[in-house]
Design a protein around this motif. Structure first.
Motif, mmCIF file in Angstrom:
data_model
loop_
_atom_site.group_PDB
_atom_site.id
_atom_site.type_symbol
_atom_site.label_atom_id
_atom_site.label_comp_id
_atom_site.label_asym_id
_atom_site.label_seq_id
_atom_site.Cartn_x
_atom_site.Cartn_y
_atom_site.Cartn_z
ATOM 1 N N SER A 23 12.627 -11.066 -0.063
ATOM 2 C CA SER A 23 12.495 -10.010 -0.903
ATOM 3 C C SER A 23 12.899 -10.535 -2.360
ATOM 4 C CB SER A 23 13.592 -8.904 -0.339
ATOM 5 O OG SER A 23 13.885 -8.217 -1.555
ATOM 6 N N GLY B 156 3.291 0.145 6.760
ATOM 7 C CA GLY B 156 3.742 -0.600 5.335
ATOM 8 C C GLY B 156 3.036 -1.888 5.240
ATOM 9 N N TYR C 233 21.662 -7.686 3.208
ATOM 10 C CA TYR C 233 20.225 -7.877 3.223
ATOM 11 C C TYR C 233 19.751 -8.918 2.304
ATOM 12 C CZ TYR C 233 15.312 -6.661 2.446
ATOM 13 O OH TYR C 233 13.862 -6.552 2.217
ATOM 14 N N GLY D 160 3.344 -4.574 12.507
ATOM 15 C CA GLY D 160 2.185 -4.384 11.711
ATOM 16 C C GLY D 160 1.676 -3.122 11.802
ATOM 17 N N SER D 161 2.482 -2.228 12.416
ATOM 18 C CA SER D 161 1.811 -0.785 12.450
ATOM 19 C C SER D 161 2.064 -0.069 11.341
ATOM 20 C CB SER D 161 3.024 -0.100 13.418
ATOM 21 O OG SER D 161 4.291 -0.374 13.065
ATOM 22 N N ALA E 150 8.363 -8.069 10.211
ATOM 23 C CA ALA E 150 9.300 -6.985 10.706
ATOM 24 C C ALA E 150 10.471 -6.732 9.930
ATOM 25 C CB ALA E 150 9.327 -6.835 12.248
ATOM 26 N N GLY E 151 11.015 -5.631 9.641
ATOM 27 C CA GLY E 151 12.274 -5.772 9.089
ATOM 28 C C GLY E 151 12.800 -4.309 8.417
ATOM 29 N N ILE E 152 14.065 -3.943 8.394
ATOM 30 C CA ILE E 152 14.245 -2.697 8.058
ATOM 31 C C ILE E 152 15.270 -2.920 6.600
ATOM 32 C CG2 ILE E 152 14.519 -1.851 10.265
ATOM 33 C CD1 ILE E 152 17.594 -2.229 10.307
ATOM 34 N N ASP F 247 10.890 -5.842 20.010
ATOM 35 C CA ASP F 247 11.961 -5.562 19.171
ATOM 36 C C ASP F 247 12.530 -6.820 18.645
ATOM 37 O OD1 ASP F 247 14.677 -4.864 18.190
ATOM 38 O OD2 ASP F 247 15.090 -3.836 19.987
ATOM 39 N N THR F 248 12.254 -7.058 17.371
ATOM 40 C CA THR F 248 12.779 -8.339 16.950
ATOM 41 C C THR F 248 14.343 -8.750 16.639
ATOM 42 O OG1 THR F 248 12.455 -7.832 14.382
ATOM 43 C CG2 THR F 248 10.671 -8.951 15.442
ATOM 44 N N ALA F 249 15.219 -7.561 17.090
ATOM 45 C CA ALA F 249 16.699 -7.487 16.993
ATOM 46 C C ALA F 249 16.864 -8.203 18.249
ATOM 47 C CB ALA F 249 16.986 -6.199 16.778
ATOM 48 N N PRO G 101 8.464 -9.850 -1.828
ATOM 49 C CA PRO G 101 7.811 -8.513 -2.599
ATOM 50 C C PRO G 101 9.006 -8.000 -3.482
ATOM 51 C CG PRO G 101 7.516 -8.620 -0.112
ATOM 52 C CD PRO G 101 8.427 -9.683 -0.236
ATOM 53 N N GLY G 102 8.646 -7.376 -4.378
ATOM 54 C CA GLY G 102 9.480 -6.622 -5.201
ATOM 55 C C GLY G 102 9.679 -5.299 -4.587
ATOM 56 N N ALA G 103 9.949 -4.120 -5.240
ATOM 57 C CA ALA G 103 10.234 -2.867 -4.450
ATOM 58 C C ALA G 103 8.701 -2.276 -4.153
ATOM 59 C CB ALA G 103 11.152 -2.106 -5.268
ATOM 60 N N ILE G 104 8.637 -1.982 -3.072
ATOM 61 C CA ILE G 104 7.227 -1.520 -2.898
ATOM 62 C C ILE G 104 7.341 0.007 -2.080
ATOM 63 C CG2 ILE G 104 5.111 -1.960 -1.425
ATOM 64 C CD1 ILE G 104 5.902 -4.289 -3.303
ATOM 65 N N VAL H 249 9.050 -13.530 5.196
ATOM 66 C CA VAL H 249 8.984 -12.479 4.208
ATOM 67 C C VAL H 249 10.372 -12.147 3.797
ATOM 68 C CG1 VAL H 249 8.409 -9.798 3.631
ATOM 69 C CG2 VAL H 249 6.865 -11.183 5.110
HETATM 70 P P1 NAD Z 1 8.363 -0.275 6.795
HETATM 71 O O1 NAD Z 1 9.750 0.469 7.145
HETATM 72 O O2 NAD Z 1 7.419 0.353 6.123
HETATM 73 O O3 NAD Z 1 7.892 -1.349 8.267
HETATM 74 C C1 NAD Z 1 8.805 -1.899 8.759
HETATM 75 C C2 NAD Z 1 8.103 -2.545 9.939
HETATM 76 O O4 NAD Z 1 8.755 -3.381 10.746
HETATM 77 C C3 NAD Z 1 7.486 -1.411 10.864
HETATM 78 O O5 NAD Z 1 6.186 -1.855 11.543
HETATM 79 C C4 NAD Z 1 8.542 -1.287 11.918
HETATM 80 O O6 NAD Z 1 7.880 -1.034 13.402
HETATM 81 C C5 NAD Z 1 8.975 -2.811 12.038
HETATM 82 N N1 NAD Z 1 10.289 -3.016 12.495
HETATM 83 C C6 NAD Z 1 11.304 -2.505 12.004
HETATM 84 N N2 NAD Z 1 12.400 -2.766 12.899
HETATM 85 C C7 NAD Z 1 12.061 -3.499 13.915
HETATM 86 C C8 NAD Z 1 12.612 -4.220 15.264
HETATM 87 N N3 NAD Z 1 13.795 -4.269 15.335
HETATM 88 N N4 NAD Z 1 11.744 -4.883 15.773
HETATM 89 C C9 NAD Z 1 10.385 -5.126 15.496
HETATM 90 N N5 NAD Z 1 9.737 -4.535 14.561
HETATM 91 C C10 NAD Z 1 10.554 -3.651 13.712
HETATM 92 O O7 NAD Z 1 8.852 -1.553 5.790
HETATM 93 P P2 NAD Z 1 7.968 -2.405 4.963
HETATM 94 O O8 NAD Z 1 8.268 -2.040 3.601
HETATM 95 O O9 NAD Z 1 6.741 -2.477 5.510
HETATM 96 O O10 NAD Z 1 8.788 -3.948 5.340
HETATM 97 C C11 NAD Z 1 8.194 -4.963 5.877
HETATM 98 C C12 NAD Z 1 8.837 -6.216 5.539
HETATM 99 O O11 NAD Z 1 9.266 -6.338 4.190
HETATM 100 C C13 NAD Z 1 10.457 -6.195 5.855
HETATM 101 O O12 NAD Z 1 10.874 -7.636 6.452
HETATM 102 C C14 NAD Z 1 11.234 -5.922 4.537
HETATM 103 O O13 NAD Z 1 12.301 -6.663 4.442
HETATM 104 C C15 NAD Z 1 10.261 -6.455 3.493
HETATM 105 N N6 NAD Z 1 10.339 -6.145 2.192
HETATM 106 C C16 NAD Z 1 10.055 -4.729 1.895
HETATM 107 C C17 NAD Z 1 10.282 -4.351 0.596
HETATM 108 C C18 NAD Z 1 10.017 -2.755 0.123
HETATM 109 O O14 NAD Z 1 10.226 -2.456 -0.983
HETATM 110 N N7 NAD Z 1 9.096 -2.036 1.025
HETATM 111 C C19 NAD Z 1 10.476 -5.327 -0.426
HETATM 112 C C20 NAD Z 1 10.734 -6.601 -0.139
HETATM 113 C C21 NAD Z 1 10.752 -7.057 1.102
#
Ligand code: NAD
Length: 254
Positions: free
Chosen positions: A146, A16, A159, A13-14, A97-99, A63-65, A189-192, A144
């Protein structure tokens, strides 16, 4: 006696999308626990904004990993709730949370796959499982996914496949937790424009335009397009929405 506010736990939640979700959830009158991975100050700033809206907020490292750390996280969450929120339970869990890792199918390494799997599937699966005793009956889970689980863009084989798995997991959660009145839904979500995948959608003008060109509403998404949908799912107005995949993409790749 004042009525206990509903509480949502938002992972990542920090910044994005998670930040926007946390703020919009607070706008609906819920208190929010949010997790950060490494950027405590950013998470604290979000919590401060939530407090300025009149809601309770707290931050926790996660760390969700790393699923071996989940029992300690659950314990910590419980303590935080009891000390500062006057309860030991939450009402909504948002697995955000995600990468992103962009790697062609033929070049994706096991290391990349494992990291994505640990964060996007194993972490979501076991964190939710371990938090379940703390989730109030009648509450909800929001996963969440994609758009990439529905359509294919080069570089997202691992992914996209893992996000598709989360969509299936969502239906199983809905099926098995319905007896407790717990709903499980997944947004896609789509591309954000966020830091996701090195900020590619936001910072690469050409990529941004290409995605906009195959999106019905003619632009890429912004965090503000997403949080309100999740916040709605955290309300009683959404009480009959269950086991649904809600794509929030402006009509990308249709
Ligand atoms: P972001 O990189 O802005 O934020 C990611 C967040 O996840 C951050 O708060 C980060 O600290 C946290 N995070 C990453 N790795 C982590 C870990 N190992 N443990 C705990 N926290 C972790 O990305 P975002 O766009 O805000 O993505 C949020 C979610 O939305 C993700 O699940 C991503 O897959 C999904 N998503 C994003 C998009 C896009 O285009 N941005 C599209 C579809 C889905």
């Amino acid at each position: 006696m004042t009525q206990q506010n509903k509480i949502a736990l938002v992972t990542g939640g920090s910044r994005g999308l998670g930040k926007n979700m946390a703020l919009k959830i607070a706008d609906k009158g819920l208190d929010v626990l949010l997790t950060y991975h490494s950027k405590k100050e950013e998470a604290e700033a979000v919590a401060e904004t939530i407090r300025s809206k009149g809601q309770k907020a707290a931050v926790l490292q996660l760390d969700t990993a790393n699923s071996t750390a989940f029992p300690a996280f659950v314990e910590q969450t419980q303590q935080e709730l009891k000390q500062h929120f006057g309860t030991g339970k939450i009402d909504y869990l948002v697995n955000n949370a995600g990468i992103g890792i962009n790697a062609p199918f033929v070049e994706t390494t096991e290391e990349q796959f494992d990291l994505l799997m640990n964060i996007h599937l194993k972490g979501v699966f076991f964190l939710t499982q371990q938090l379940l005793p703390m989730l109030n009956d009648g509450g909800g889970i929001i996963n969440v996914s994609s758009g990439l689980a529905r359509f294919a863009l080069p570089g997202y084989a691992a992914y996209g496949a893992l996000k598709a798995a989360v969509e299936t997991l969502t239906r199983y959660q809905a099926k098995e937790l319905g007896s407790r009145g717990i709903r499980s839904n997944v947004i896609a979500p789509g591309a954000i424009e966020t830091d996701f995948n090195g900020g590619a959608v936001r910072d690469n003008e050409q990529y941004n335009q290409i995605v906009a060109s195959f999106t019905a509403l003619g632009r890429v998404g912004l965090p503000d397009d997403i949080g309100g949908v999740v916040a709605f799912l955290c309300t009683d107005d959404a009480r009959w929405i269950n086991a649904q995949r809600i794509e929030v993409s402006g009509g990308q790749s249709i």
